[in-house]
Design an enzyme around this catalytic site. Sequence first.
Site, PDB file in Angstrom:
ATOM      1  N   ASP A   1      -4.952 -12.515   3.082  1.00  0.00           N
ATOM      2  CA  ASP A   1      -6.222 -12.005   3.608  1.00  0.00           C
ATOM      3  C   ASP A   1      -7.403 -12.308   2.692  1.00  0.00           C
ATOM      4  OD1 ASP A   1      -4.974 -10.245   1.897  1.00  0.00           O
ATOM      5  OD2 ASP A   1      -4.934  -8.584   3.323  1.00  0.00           O
TER       6      ASP A   1
ATOM      7  N   HIS B   1      -6.479  -6.889  -0.783  1.00  0.00           N
ATOM      8  CA  HIS B   1      -6.600  -5.439  -0.987  1.00  0.00           C
ATOM      9  C   HIS B   1      -5.830  -5.006  -2.232  1.00  0.00           C
ATOM     10  CE1 HIS B   1      -7.063  -6.150   3.428  1.00  0.00           C
ATOM     11  NE2 HIS B   1      -8.138  -5.432   3.187  1.00  0.00           N
TER      12      HIS B   1
ATOM     13  N   HIS C   1       0.817  -1.225   0.000  1.00  0.00           N
ATOM     14  CA  HIS C   1       0.000   0.000   0.000  1.00  0.00           C
ATOM     15  C   HIS C   1       0.851   1.276   0.000  1.00  0.00           C
ATOM     16  CE1 HIS C   1      -3.755  -2.079   0.419  1.00  0.00           C
ATOM     17  NE2 HIS C   1      -3.470  -2.587   1.599  1.00  0.00           N
TER      18      HIS C   1
ATOM     19  N   ASP D   1      -2.921 -10.335  -2.625  1.00  0.00           N
ATOM     20  CA  ASP D   1      -3.484  -9.820  -1.374  1.00  0.00           C
ATOM     21  C   ASP D   1      -4.929  -9.382  -1.665  1.00  0.00           C
ATOM     22  OD1 ASP D   1      -2.290  -8.377   1.423  1.00  0.00           O
ATOM     23  OD2 ASP D   1      -4.065  -7.416   0.556  1.00  0.00           O
TER      24      ASP D   1
HETATM   25 ZN    ZN Z   1      -4.339  -6.871   2.449  1.00  0.00          ZN
END
Ligand code: ZN
Length: 363
Positions: A262, A179, A140, A177
């Site tokens: 995740d 996200h 991120h 991931d």
């Molecule tokens: Zn994540």
Amino acid sequence: MRTAFFHDERCFWHGGGNYALTLPVGGLVQPGGGLPESPETKRRLLNLMRVTGLLAEVDAGSAPAATREDLARVHPDRYLDAFKAASDRSGGELGLRAPFGPGGYEIAALSAGLAKAALFAVLEGRAENAYALSRPPGHHCLPDWPNGFCLLNNIAIAIRAAQAAGLVQRIAVVDWDVHHGNGTEAIFLDDPRVLTLSIHQEFNYPLDTGGVLTRGAEGANINVPLPPGCGEESYLEVWDRIVAPALARHAPEAIVIACGFDASAMDPLGRMLLRGESYRALTHRAMAAAGALCGGRLALVHEGGYSEVHVPFCGHAVIEALSGASASAPDPLGATIGARQPGARWVAGVSDYIGALAAEFGL
Ligand code: ZN
């Protein structure tokens, strides 16, 4: 040659902030709980590898921290200086949900160093493939704005270091991931040598990135936003219909996986339905792609994944697959999650959507 596995106890000592889940403590939010990005998900994976003997079947060790020069290829001096100064005082928080304690700068540089070591081990032919148990995570982090538990962009730092060393030019990052890999996307958006491909849950974190229209220079950015509830079948279909042909089209010299766990069915921050076997299958596909396209050169870097109980089994399956080891740790939740996969009609709807995305990307 064997699988190289990089880890360091100091990465588990990263901490900071006063949160309950992702909520700042205060008002009606009772203190306690802490951020979901806890050391235990990673430490328990390492412990499980010790218990099963898997750790003895890989070349395990630590690595030097990434240097300031390494970090500065990705992050501007003003951010690195502010991060270092706050870290030298008492820790703090400079962006969004990315707190750190005293010495957090050094731990984050070490986390990036593990990623760099994994990629270099593969590119220099010292390992068949490699895994970095990096913490804090990185995908991120924007050049000047840490967010989502990420303080430095580990994979970007590793790739820029490898390019500077003349070890690689064209490379691909596949981010599974749950996200969106917004930091990695932003860093490489104007660089057609680096394909960034993110598979993520739509409208999760961050809300404002990860759409299919962000294509980058020469189309070298691909986002695959999936509806919540996707299971193994949809993920493997995404790999076969989008990831594999996109990799073939890009023709990378090496493949890096931003390996978050995740999308596990047990994750508190994701709403997908993967299990250990799903990650094993994805890893086998990544190995096959690397074998077909770039001499098997494949490095995985640990990102998110917040179920302290389930992540170790998912991670073990990945490293078993990478190494071909005899040690095993069957996912104790595998049958339960397998019985709760979405039904055929739902999967067929997602399949139509995946096909439309593939067409959108010209694949
Ligand atoms: Zn994540």
